[in-house]
Structure formats: C-alpha cells, structure tokens
Design a protein around this motif. Structure first.
Motif, PDB file in Angstrom:
ATOM      1  N   GLU A   3       0.819  -1.217   0.000  1.00  0.00           N
ATOM      2  CA  GLU A   3       0.000   0.000   0.000  1.00  0.00           C
ATOM      3  C   GLU A   3       0.851   1.264   0.000  1.00  0.00           C
ATOM      4  OE1 GLU A   3      -0.638   0.093   4.868  1.00  0.00           O
ATOM      5  OE2 GLU A   3      -2.342  -0.184   3.516  1.00  0.00           O
ATOM      6  N   ASN A   4       2.124   1.128   0.379  1.00  0.00           N
ATOM      7  CA  ASN A   4       3.000   2.294   0.424  1.00  0.00           C
ATOM      8  C   ASN A   4       3.504   2.723  -0.943  1.00  0.00           C
ATOM      9  OD1 ASN A   4       2.945   2.572   3.294  1.00  0.00           O
ATOM     10  ND2 ASN A   4       4.368   0.849   3.462  1.00  0.00           N
ATOM     11  N   ASN A   5       3.616   1.777  -1.874  1.00  0.00           N
ATOM     12  CA  ASN A   5       4.128   2.145  -3.194  1.00  0.00           C
ATOM     13  C   ASN A   5       3.195   1.723  -4.327  1.00  0.00           C
ATOM     14  OD1 ASN A   5       4.479  -0.600  -3.250  1.00  0.00           O
ATOM     15  ND2 ASN A   5       6.720  -0.557  -3.186  1.00  0.00           N
ATOM     16  N   ALA A   6       1.944   1.381  -3.996  1.00  0.00           N
ATOM     17  CA  ALA A   6       0.986   0.958  -5.026  1.00  0.00           C
ATOM     18  C   ALA A   6       0.708   2.076  -6.016  1.00  0.00           C
ATOM     19  CB  ALA A   6      -0.309   0.486  -4.369  1.00  0.00           C
ATOM     20  N   ASP A   7       0.583   3.300  -5.519  1.00  0.00           N
ATOM     21  CA  ASP A   7       0.310   4.425  -6.406  1.00  0.00           C
ATOM     22  C   ASP A   7       1.459   4.650  -7.387  1.00  0.00           C
ATOM     23  OD1 ASP A   7      -2.157   4.930  -5.327  1.00  0.00           O
ATOM     24  OD2 ASP A   7      -1.454   6.451  -3.926  1.00  0.00           O
ATOM     25  N   LYS A   8       2.663   4.445  -6.893  1.00  0.00           N
ATOM     26  CA  LYS A   8       3.837   4.623  -7.743  1.00  0.00           C
ATOM     27  C   LYS A   8       3.801   3.645  -8.913  1.00  0.00           C
ATOM     28  CE  LYS A   8       8.865   4.081  -7.759  1.00  0.00           C
ATOM     29  NZ  LYS A   8      10.074   3.826  -6.947  1.00  0.00           N
ATOM     30  N   TYR A   9       3.570   2.360  -8.626  1.00  0.00           N
ATOM     31  CA  TYR A   9       3.564   1.367  -9.685  1.00  0.00           C
ATOM     32  C   TYR A   9       2.348   1.523 -10.586  1.00  0.00           C
ATOM     33  CZ  TYR A   9       7.624  -1.138  -7.942  1.00  0.00           C
ATOM     34  OH  TYR A   9       8.904  -1.467  -7.582  1.00  0.00           O
ATOM     35  N   ALA A  10       1.239   1.960 -10.035  1.00  0.00           N
ATOM     36  CA  ALA A  10       0.055   2.205 -10.867  1.00  0.00           C
ATOM     37  C   ALA A  10       0.344   3.302 -11.884  1.00  0.00           C
ATOM     38  CB  ALA A  10      -1.126   2.593  -9.986  1.00  0.00           C
ATOM     39  N   ALA A  11       1.054   4.346 -11.446  1.00  0.00           N
ATOM     40  CA  ALA A  11       1.410   5.434 -12.351  1.00  0.00           C
ATOM     41  C   ALA A  11       2.397   4.964 -13.414  1.00  0.00           C
ATOM     42  CB  ALA A  11       2.000   6.597 -11.554  1.00  0.00           C
ATOM     43  N   ILE A  12       3.371   4.158 -13.011  1.00  0.00           N
ATOM     44  CA  ILE A  12       4.376   3.657 -13.962  1.00  0.00           C
ATOM     45  C   ILE A  12       3.723   2.776 -15.021  1.00  0.00           C
ATOM     46  CG2 ILE A  12       6.371   2.131 -14.206  1.00  0.00           C
ATOM     47  CD1 ILE A  12       7.327   3.139 -11.464  1.00  0.00           C
ATOM     48  N   TRP A  13       2.866   1.836 -14.583  1.00  0.00           N
ATOM     49  CA  TRP A  13       2.257   0.913 -15.529  1.00  0.00           C
ATOM     50  C   TRP A  13       1.205   1.604 -16.394  1.00  0.00           C
ATOM     51  CZ3 TRP A  13       2.081  -2.926 -10.934  1.00  0.00           C
ATOM     52  CH2 TRP A  13       3.285  -3.624 -10.889  1.00  0.00           C
ATOM     53  N   THR A  14       0.589   2.659 -15.865  1.00  0.00           N
ATOM     54  CA  THR A  14      -0.353   3.428 -16.684  1.00  0.00           C
ATOM     55  C   THR A  14       0.378   4.087 -17.843  1.00  0.00           C
ATOM     56  OG1 THR A  14      -1.851   3.878 -14.835  1.00  0.00           O
ATOM     57  CG2 THR A  14      -1.948   5.378 -16.708  1.00  0.00           C
ATOM     58  N   GLU A  15       1.493   4.741 -17.550  1.00  0.00           N
ATOM     59  CA  GLU A  15       2.279   5.383 -18.609  1.00  0.00           C
ATOM     60  C   GLU A  15       2.832   4.351 -19.586  1.00  0.00           C
ATOM     61  OE1 GLU A  15       2.646   8.562 -19.331  1.00  0.00           O
ATOM     62  OE2 GLU A  15       1.198   8.927 -17.718  1.00  0.00           O
ATOM     63  N   GLU A  16       3.227   3.213 -19.054  1.00  0.00           N
ATOM     64  CA  GLU A  16       3.737   2.139 -19.904  1.00  0.00           C
ATOM     65  C   GLU A  16       2.646   1.653 -20.857  1.00  0.00           C
ATOM     66  OE1 GLU A  16       6.401  -1.248 -18.354  1.00  0.00           O
ATOM     67  OE2 GLU A  16       4.416  -2.188 -18.541  1.00  0.00           O
ATOM     68  N   LEU A  39      -0.083   3.308 -21.810  1.00  0.00           N
ATOM     69  CA  LEU A  39      -0.435   4.361 -22.765  1.00  0.00           C
ATOM     70  C   LEU A  39       0.589   4.444 -23.896  1.00  0.00           C
ATOM     71  CD1 LEU A  39      -1.654   7.195 -20.356  1.00  0.00           C
ATOM     72  CD2 LEU A  39      -3.054   5.705 -21.802  1.00  0.00           C
ATOM     73  N   ALA A  40       1.857   4.229 -23.559  1.00  0.00           N
ATOM     74  CA  ALA A  40       2.900   4.243 -24.594  1.00  0.00           C
ATOM     75  C   ALA A  40       2.664   3.112 -25.602  1.00  0.00           C
ATOM     76  CB  ALA A  40       4.276   4.113 -23.944  1.00  0.00           C
ATOM     77  N   HIS A  41       2.323   1.909 -25.101  1.00  0.00           N
ATOM     78  CA  HIS A  41       2.011   0.783 -25.997  1.00  0.00           C
ATOM     79  C   HIS A  41       0.752   1.093 -26.821  1.00  0.00           C
ATOM     80  CE1 HIS A  41       5.117  -1.901 -24.650  1.00  0.00           C
ATOM     81  NE2 HIS A  41       4.667  -1.949 -23.391  1.00  0.00           N
ATOM     82  N   PHE A  42      -0.214   1.725 -26.176  1.00  0.00           N
ATOM     83  CA  PHE A  42      -1.474   2.046 -26.848  1.00  0.00           C
ATOM     84  C   PHE A  42      -1.233   2.993 -28.029  1.00  0.00           C
ATOM     85  CE2 PHE A  42      -6.210   2.988 -25.714  1.00  0.00           C
ATOM     86  CZ  PHE A  42      -6.587   2.463 -26.943  1.00  0.00           C
ATOM     87  N   GLU A  92       0.165  -5.641 -25.471  1.00  0.00           N
ATOM     88  CA  GLU A  92       1.085  -5.165 -24.433  1.00  0.00           C
ATOM     89  C   GLU A  92       0.415  -4.099 -23.559  1.00  0.00           C
ATOM     90  OE1 GLU A  92       1.695  -5.510 -27.537  1.00  0.00           O
ATOM     91  OE2 GLU A  92       3.573  -6.590 -27.887  1.00  0.00           O
ATOM     92  N   ALA A  93      -0.367  -3.229 -24.195  1.00  0.00           N
ATOM     93  CA  ALA A  93      -1.077  -2.200 -23.436  1.00  0.00           C
ATOM     94  C   ALA A  93      -2.079  -2.836 -22.480  1.00  0.00           C
ATOM     95  CB  ALA A  93      -1.792  -1.252 -24.391  1.00  0.00           C
TER      96      ALA A  93
END
Length: 297
Positions: free
Chosen positions: A129-142, A144-147, A154-155
C-alpha cells in the motif's frame, strides 16, 4: 400719484430685481466677497451638470450591455494592471514585471519528482500500500505508450497490472482498448465503471466514457438476433453506469446529458442515446444538428 400707479411701479421694480439677480447681474449690491454665481448658479453650469449626469448614465448603460468576450477582455486587462501594480507574477505562466524570469517547464523532472513522492516504501521489490500508487502510475504510462504505438496486447497487460495493485483506478483508456480488441462486453463494463468514478470525483458528466460505452452496447445489440430492437433490460447491469437505488434510469440519462456544457458532446450523447432507444427521428435530428455545427467533415 394714484394708488394703482404706485402698485404698478412696485411690481415692475420687484420683477426687475428678480430677473437681474437670477442672471447674475453685477449692478446690485451684494455682501463683500460674495459673487452672484455663488448665490445663484449660472444656467450654463446647470446645463453642464445635467449633461455630465446623462453621460454617466450612458457609460453605465454600455457597461451593462458588454458581451461575454468584452467582459473577459476587460477583466483580463484589470488582472494585468493588478499584477503590475502589486508587483506579482506567476512563475512559469506570466512575466508582468519587467525583467522577471519565467521558470522553465521540465516535464521529465516534474514526473520524476511526482513518482518519487508516491513511493513511501524503502523496498520497491515488494508492492504494498505504500508504493501501489507509484507502480500504478508507472504501468499506466507504460500502457499508454504501448497504446499509442497500437501494441494493444502489451497495453492490455500493463493496464491489467494497474488494476491488480489499484482496483479502483480511473483508467478510461482501458475501456477504449477493449473496444479496439472487439471485447465489447469488457469495454462497456470498464467504461461504465470509469464514468462512475469520474462523475463521483469531479461532479461532471463523463461524456467521453459514456459515448464509448454506448458504442460498445450498440455493437452488442447489432450482433444479437433482432438487433437494436432488443430491450435494454437484456444488457447486463455491469455494463451500465451504476445508479443510486430508486433512480429512474431514463431520467438520469437525460439529466446527465443536460449537464454536459460542451454542445458538440451533448449532441453526440443525444445521438447515441437515440440510437440505443431506436428513435430514428431523434437520430436524424441530432445528425442534422451536428452537421450544421461542425460541417461535412
């Protein structure tokens, strides 16, 4: 001298004094330091005073009939004047002060600092729960880049990771991706959930999400036997935007469309809604309205 003649002389003398005084004549004796203008305002002054009053009324009338663009222009000029007088400017946005320096906008640096602020855990090898937001943001950008590169599979995997660590994430692109992958049931469900999350958070109509959700439902209806004549009740509840208990679905949809302030989106919402409700007259009207507004393109 007859009495009648005496009365006539007195009346003539009194009238002459009144007219002469009113016109500011200097032949009459006045107290020292007092002018006839002070005691009896000149007629010309009165005319100027009335003219000035009429001019002020005309100016106020013009101010009351300013167009929206004129009002905004006037307000912006007042804001600029205020910044100059107060010696205040917003870094990166305005340099109202002569010689002021705008700070460079560094997107990469800002994003890096944002991601660092999301991480509250010293151990990034474990997602909690301490770094979930961080990884959610990273994977969202990842994702969107695939999209953007049309790497849909991959997206999809990246977006799935986002929901694994943050099930209530607002990610409307996931529904759009499912639509392109022809997963219309999954697209409708995802877009309905994201529309609800957006409207709950910002209290505004999620028109983009609702339009794509309606498009997914139309795809499903057209694939069924009977096409659009199928009843809405046959559409799973998960594919619809959640409503509070007791709220009429049709009326809620009309109210939501009415709350859309962007005219093009409002007409597009009406077009899809009329298509879902098999209303050809409404569809024809909305198409004509959009064509009149946007042209043939």
């Amino acid at each position: 001298m007859p009495f009648v003649s005496l009365v006539f002389i007195v009346l003539v003398f009194s009238t002459t004094v009144d007219f002469s005084t009113a016109l500011g004549s200097s032949q009459w004796n006045l107290p020292s330091g007092t002018s006839t203008r002070a005691r009896h305002p000149n007629i010309i002054d009165r005319i100027k005073l009335n003219s000035s009053s009429d001019s002020n009324d005309e100016t106020q009338s013009k101010q009351q009939h300013l167009s929206a663009s004129q009002t905004e222009r006037r307000d912006e000029e007042n804001r600029r004047k205020g910044r100059l007088e107060e010696g205040f400017a917003t870094p990166g946005l305005s340099s109202a002060i002569p010689g002021a320096r705008d700070y460079a906008i560094n997107v990469a640096k800002t994003e890096k600092e944002y991601l660092q602020s999301l991480s509250g855990s010293d151990d990034d090898s474990v997602i909690d729960e301490n770094n979930a937001d961080k990884y959610a943001a990273i994977w969202t950008e990842e994702g969107l880049a695939h999209f953007r590169m049309m790497h849909f599979q991959e997206a999809s995997e990246s977006f799935q990771k986002v929901y694994e660590v943050k099930p209530e994430a607002y990610l409307w692109q996931d529904g759009l991706l499912k639509y392109y992958l022809e997963d219309y049931h999954g697209a409708a469900e995802s877009l309905a959930k994201n529309a609800f999350r957006y409207e709950s958070r910002f209290m505004e109509s999620a028109s983009e999400e609702r339009i794509w959700r309606d498009a997914a439902e139309l795809k499903i209806l057209n694939s069924l036997k009977g096409g659009r004549k199928k009843k809405n009740k046959e559409i799973p509840a998960a594919m619809k935007v959640p409503l509070e208990e007791g709220v009429d679905e049709e009326q809620a949809e009309k109210d939501n469309i009415a709350n859309e302030r962007r005219k093009v989106f409002r007409l597009a919402r009406q077009l899809f809604s009329n298509s879902l409700h098999n209303n050809p007259a409404g569809v024809a009207l909305n198409r004509a309205q959009l064509q009149a507004l946007c042209g043939d393109s």
